[in-house]
Motif scaffolding. Structure first.
Motif: not given
Length: 266
Positions: A78-81, A121-128
């Motif tokens: 997820i952080p790599w994406f 913005f996308i990273h926030l979704f993947f954190l969830l």
């Protein structure tokens, strides 16, 4: 009075960055039938693919942290994406927004940051998504989870540094975009994201730790799986921040030197 003016300018700049980032995010999927769905579909499919290959195919099971392999994998991917997408997009920020670069009154230094925020913005979704997966596997929130804010901040500073270097070079050397794509591909496999550093001989492990993103990927796992604070790794932490701020300094100096010539080549 000066402090008030500075505060107003900072607020106006931040609002502009947010507004441009939001518009940039929407523009990526304008005209697409499924819209922003594709922003989340591709990474999810990639995660499922690697999970199938390594856990089902290679039969990777419980990791050294005791967590299921799929959870360990997601914490690194997820952080790599986010890093890979933001780095690639920010590299092209000056060429993509060349019409703004040619405007004398526009502060173009915010353009790479706009791309970084847009990808966030996308990273926030993947954190969830990560939080839900962790809870599904019985890993519940604790005090260590808040540490992810620290690693996000570190990743953003690293991104700003490297993207200012590459985005400043691209107007003069368009092949830099292809070089960045190769760096991202190589970086993925040289970083212990889908494989564990424990499988490499101890005498070579320090070479992989020279990659500053190793600190971020392991940091996410320390937050959610290993239950370890960043100050428990003093040498790795010191090394990361030296590299991050060095890249930030180099990127700022390179941008300042090349900026006067952007309008001539774009």
């Amino acid at each position: 009075m000066l402090n008030l003016r500075f505060s107003q300018e900072t607020s106006a700049r931040n609002n502009l960055i947010y507004s441009l980032a939001k518009n940039d995010f929407k523009k990526k999927f304008k005209g697409s039938y499924f819209g922003v769905f594709w922003a989340f579909a591709n990474p999810l499919i990639t995660i499922l693919l690697y999970w199938f290959v390594f856990q089902v195919g290679f039969r990777s099971g419980i990791t050294t942290s005791g967590a299921p392999f799929v959870v360990w994998l997601i914490c690194g991917m997820i952080p790599w994406f986010y890093f890979a997408e933001a780095f690639a997009n920010a590299t092209l920020s000056f060429t993509e927004y060349s019409f703004l670069v040619k405007k004398v009154v526009f502060k173009i230094s915010i353009l790479p940051i706009v791309k970084i925020v847009s990808s966030f913005f996308i990273h926030l979704f993947f954190l969830l998504f990560l939080f839900l997966i962790l809870i599904f596997y019985g890993i519940y929130p604790d005090i260590y989870w808040i540490q992810v804010i620290y690693y996000i901040a570190g990743m953003i500073i690293l991104l700003i540094g490297v993207s200012f270097i590459t985005s400043s070079i691209v107007p003069f050397f368009r092949d830099m975009n292809q070089i960045v794509s190769i760096i991202v591909q190589i970086g993925f496999w040289l970083t212990p994201i889908v494989w564990s550093l424990d499988i490499t001989p101890p005498k070579y492990q320090f070479l992989f730790k020279l990659n500053p993103f190793y600190y971020i990927a392991e940091g996410y796992r320390d937050c959610f799986l290993n239950k370890m604070w960043f100050w428990e790794k003093p040498f790795e932490t010191l090394y990361f921040w030296i590299v991050a701020f060095s890249l930030l300094l180099v990127g700022g100096l390179l941008y300042k030197k090349l900026k006067p010539h952007f309008a001539d080549v774009l």
